[in-house]
Structures are given as C-alpha cells and as structure tokens.
Design an enzyme around this catalytic site. Structure first.
Site, PDB file in Angstrom:
ATOM      1  N   ASN A   9       4.555  63.645  52.703  1.00  0.00           N
ATOM      2  CA  ASN A   9       4.504  65.051  53.107  1.00  0.00           C
ATOM      3  C   ASN A   9       5.001  65.128  54.546  1.00  0.00           C
ATOM      4  O   ASN A   9       4.277  64.789  55.479  1.00  0.00           O
ATOM      5  CB  ASN A   9       3.046  65.545  52.998  1.00  0.00           C
ATOM      6  CG  ASN A   9       2.888  66.973  53.479  1.00  0.00           C
ATOM      7  OD1 ASN A   9       3.879  67.657  53.755  1.00  0.00           O
ATOM      8  ND2 ASN A   9       1.652  67.423  53.579  1.00  0.00           N
ATOM      9  N   TRP A  10       6.237  65.586  54.677  1.00  0.00           N
ATOM     10  CA  TRP A  10       6.836  65.629  56.026  1.00  0.00           C
ATOM     11  C   TRP A  10       6.372  66.841  56.822  1.00  0.00           C
ATOM     12  O   TRP A  10       6.706  66.982  57.996  1.00  0.00           O
ATOM     13  CB  TRP A  10       8.369  65.632  55.918  1.00  0.00           C
ATOM     14  CG  TRP A  10       8.958  64.300  55.527  1.00  0.00           C
ATOM     15  CD1 TRP A  10       8.273  63.148  55.221  1.00  0.00           C
ATOM     16  CD2 TRP A  10      10.350  63.969  55.404  1.00  0.00           C
ATOM     17  NE1 TRP A  10       9.154  62.137  54.912  1.00  0.00           N
ATOM     18  CE2 TRP A  10      10.435  62.618  55.024  1.00  0.00           C
ATOM     19  CE3 TRP A  10      11.532  64.694  55.571  1.00  0.00           C
ATOM     20  CZ2 TRP A  10      11.664  61.972  54.814  1.00  0.00           C
ATOM     21  CZ3 TRP A  10      12.753  64.054  55.368  1.00  0.00           C
ATOM     22  CH2 TRP A  10      12.815  62.703  54.998  1.00  0.00           C
ATOM     23  N   LYS A  11       5.667  67.755  56.178  1.00  0.00           N
ATOM     24  CA  LYS A  11       5.179  68.978  56.845  1.00  0.00           C
ATOM     25  C   LYS A  11       6.346  69.697  57.543  1.00  0.00           C
ATOM     26  O   LYS A  11       7.467  69.661  57.035  1.00  0.00           O
ATOM     27  CB  LYS A  11       4.028  68.643  57.795  1.00  0.00           C
ATOM     28  CG  LYS A  11       2.947  67.827  57.067  1.00  0.00           C
ATOM     29  CD  LYS A  11       1.653  67.709  57.801  1.00  0.00           C
ATOM     30  CE  LYS A  11       0.662  66.906  56.972  1.00  0.00           C
ATOM     31  NZ  LYS A  11      -0.653  66.811  57.568  1.00  0.00           N
ATOM     32  N   HIS A  95      -2.331  72.563  49.725  1.00  0.00           N
ATOM     33  CA  HIS A  95      -2.631  71.664  50.844  1.00  0.00           C
ATOM     34  C   HIS A  95      -3.651  72.336  51.778  1.00  0.00           C
ATOM     35  O   HIS A  95      -3.618  73.560  51.957  1.00  0.00           O
ATOM     36  CB  HIS A  95      -1.343  71.337  51.603  1.00  0.00           C
ATOM     37  CG  HIS A  95      -1.539  70.242  52.609  1.00  0.00           C
ATOM     38  ND1 HIS A  95      -2.057  70.488  53.851  1.00  0.00           N
ATOM     39  CD2 HIS A  95      -1.329  68.910  52.529  1.00  0.00           C
ATOM     40  CE1 HIS A  95      -2.141  69.335  54.517  1.00  0.00           C
ATOM     41  NE2 HIS A  95      -1.705  68.365  53.734  1.00  0.00           N
ATOM     42  N   GLU A  97      -3.800  72.592  54.873  1.00  0.00           N
ATOM     43  CA  GLU A  97      -3.207  73.405  55.944  1.00  0.00           C
ATOM     44  C   GLU A  97      -2.819  74.782  55.417  1.00  0.00           C
ATOM     45  O   GLU A  97      -2.916  75.778  56.137  1.00  0.00           O
ATOM     46  CB  GLU A  97      -1.999  72.664  56.559  1.00  0.00           C
ATOM     47  CG  GLU A  97      -2.481  71.515  57.443  1.00  0.00           C
ATOM     48  CD  GLU A  97      -1.528  70.340  57.548  1.00  0.00           C
ATOM     49  OE1 GLU A  97      -0.336  70.476  57.231  1.00  0.00           O
ATOM     50  OE2 GLU A  97      -2.001  69.253  57.955  1.00  0.00           O
ATOM     51  N   GLU A 167      -7.837  65.015  49.529  1.00  0.00           N
ATOM     52  CA  GLU A 167      -7.553  64.882  50.955  1.00  0.00           C
ATOM     53  C   GLU A 167      -8.710  65.471  51.760  1.00  0.00           C
ATOM     54  O   GLU A 167      -8.747  66.693  51.983  1.00  0.00           O
ATOM     55  CB  GLU A 167      -6.266  65.633  51.312  1.00  0.00           C
ATOM     56  CG  GLU A 167      -5.036  65.079  50.630  1.00  0.00           C
ATOM     57  CD  GLU A 167      -3.773  65.377  51.421  1.00  0.00           C
ATOM     58  OE1 GLU A 167      -3.057  64.426  51.736  1.00  0.00           O
ATOM     59  OE2 GLU A 167      -3.532  66.547  51.755  1.00  0.00           O
ATOM     60  N   GLY A 173      -4.463  63.780  59.641  1.00  0.00           N
ATOM     61  CA  GLY A 173      -3.849  63.804  60.965  1.00  0.00           C
ATOM     62  C   GLY A 173      -4.795  63.425  62.089  1.00  0.00           C
ATOM     63  O   GLY A 173      -4.493  63.628  63.258  1.00  0.00           O
ATOM     64  N   SER A 212      -4.558  60.216  56.818  1.00  0.00           N
ATOM     65  CA  SER A 212      -4.348  59.064  57.703  1.00  0.00           C
ATOM     66  C   SER A 212      -4.085  57.756  56.948  1.00  0.00           C
ATOM     67  O   SER A 212      -4.550  56.693  57.351  1.00  0.00           O
ATOM     68  CB  SER A 212      -5.534  58.913  58.665  1.00  0.00           C
ATOM     69  OG  SER A 212      -5.631  60.061  59.500  1.00  0.00           O
ATOM     70  N   GLY A 233       1.133  61.745  55.289  1.00  0.00           N
ATOM     71  CA  GLY A 233       1.710  62.670  56.249  1.00  0.00           C
ATOM     72  C   GLY A 233       2.401  61.908  57.378  1.00  0.00           C
ATOM     73  O   GLY A 233       3.514  61.404  57.239  1.00  0.00           O
ATOM     74  N   GLY A 234       1.711  61.790  58.511  1.00  0.00           N
ATOM     75  CA  GLY A 234       2.285  61.209  59.729  1.00  0.00           C
ATOM     76  C   GLY A 234       3.052  59.913  59.510  1.00  0.00           C
ATOM     77  O   GLY A 234       4.184  59.759  60.006  1.00  0.00           O
TER      78      GLY A 234
END
Ligand code: PGA
Length: 253
Positions: A9-11, A95, A97, A167, A173, A212, A233-234
């Site tokens: 997930n590159w957001k 998600h 977010e 999640e 994150g 994470s 993600g990150g």
C-alpha cells in the site's frame, strides 16, 4: 493450502514517474509470483504506469479505494469499471485511514465491497481496532462488528474471493507491530467469526496482517497458522525492504 498474498500500500506516495522507477526496481519480485500473489497498490494516477511496467510479469496492481457506482455525478471519484479497464485486479477497501480521515462508514464499505466483487476486482477488505478499543478490551467486538457490517449480504462464493486485512490502527505507521501471537489470535478469531455464517468457506479466505510489517518481522508473522500474508505500507516504498518481505522465509533475497 491458502496461497500467500503480499500487498504493498503505497498510500499517497509516488508520482507516475517515481512509480515507474520503483516498479522497475521491484520487478525481480516476479520470481515469487508462482507461489504468492504480489499486489502493488499505488495512487490512482500511478495505476496505469504500474500496470504497464508489470504487464506479463505476474505482479498485480490494485487501487487504494473506489466508488460503488459504475458512473455518475460523483466528482472526484473513480469506479470499478475504470479500474478494471486499465488492468487493476485488486482494490483496497475500508482502510483505517479512509475510515478515520475521510469518514468512511461500514455501510459505504459494504457497498464498495459488493461493487468490487460484481466487477471481478478482488477486494482487500481492511478492519481493525484503535488503541483505545484495544485497551478497553473490545478488540474482538470491534472486529466482529466491522466484519459483519462490511460483509452484509455477501454470498459465500464471493467471500471466498475476498481478501481480509486485519490492521490494528495502533500498529499502522507507528513502528509498533502486533506480536505474531497477538495478530494470530485476532486473525483466528476473524476466521471463526466467518465460519459462523460461511462454514465451508472460512478456511479458504486469505487473511493478512498489516501494521508496521518489515523484513525483520515478516517471518514470525508468516509462521502463524492463520496469517496468510501482509499488507505493507512504509516498508513497501523501498524496493530492497519490500523484496525481502516478498521473499520471506529465507527465499532468494
Ligand atoms: P504501515 O502501513 O506498514 O506503514 O504500518 C500499513 C497500512 O496502512 O496498510
């Protein structure tokens, strides 16, 4: 045997140009595509460039959101047929977010899941509790509620195609990962909940962990019985660390 899924997930990172550069760097991950589904989810404007770099490689492309209608007066939205046409196979739905920052409700998520399935997109349906909810001891209640509302009216055959991502919001994150045992406990609970309504299908559904995930913790997570993959993600923004995650378990790195 459930086929593993490693999803990135590159957001809201990576312009189209940056996407092409990063996509080329992760092309060697295609060697693992025979054994696992590898899905890259860049921003909307990067979907077509990512699809063209990955064409014919076995690496798949997903969107991070979509609207449930096929078309209409919905300024700023993107529909499932638009995603399908450019070659997307997956879409992240619900998600945290989107839920927290954009007010996405369980009802909207349910409409989006149905629309994705209707158009042959594989949804990656996200759910998970906040820190307050975990500390209040309501993790199972919250996850069961999100699961039930999100999947309302979805038939067993469609459920089997759906990927679920657990999640915990407090792990996204933050660098704070759920321990493999904690993640396994909630994910096996989710599978048991699915089994109440879809007894023959609950064992087929792939359930991922997200929050994470890094090269250092992927092996412990994947060793758990009910964890079928990761939504990253990150660590997916760095070709080296994402490749290590894809090649978990000591595969060629
Ligand atoms: P993270 O994000 O790996 O950066 O914690 C995961 C996600 O939000 O899907």
């Amino acid at each position: 045997m459930r086929r593993p899924v490693l999803a990135a997930n590159w957001k809201m990172h990576m312009t189209a140009g940056e996407t092409v550069a990063l996509a080329k760097k992760i092309l060697p991950c295609q060697e693992r595509a025979g054994e696992a589904d590898i899905v890259i989810c860049p921003p909307f404007t990067s979907l077509a460039p990512a699809c063209s770099v990955f064409q014919g490689t076995g690496l798949q492309v997903g969107a991070q959101n979509m609207h449930w209608e096929d078309s209409g007066a919905f300024t700023g939205e993107i529909s499932a047929p638009m995603l399908k046409e450019i070659g997307c196979t997956h879409v992240i739905i619900g998600h945290s977010e989107r839920r927290q920052l954009f007010g996405e409700t369980d009802a909207a998520i349910n409409c989006k899941l149905k629309a994705a399935l209707r158009h042959g997109l594989i949804p990656i349906f996200c759910l998970g509790e906040t820190l307050e909810q975990r500390e209040a001891g309501t993790t199972q209640e919250v996850c069961a509620h999100q699961l039930e509302q999100g999947l309302a009216g979805i038939q067993s055959g469609d459920l089997a195609k759906t990927i679920i991502a657990y999640e915990p919001v407090w792990a996204i994150g933050t660098g704070r990962t759920a321990s493999p045992e904690d993640a396994q406990a909630v994910i096996s609970f989710i599978r048991r909940e699915l089994g109440k309504k879809h007894s023959h299908f609950a064992d087929q559904v792939r359930i991922l962990y997200g929050g994470s995930v890094k090269p250092e913790n992927i092996d412990g997570l994947m060793a758990q019985q009910d964890i079928d993959g990761a939504l990253v993600g990150g660590a997916s923004l760095d070709a080296d660390s994402f490749s290590k995650i894809v090649n978990y378990g000591g595969a060629e790195q």
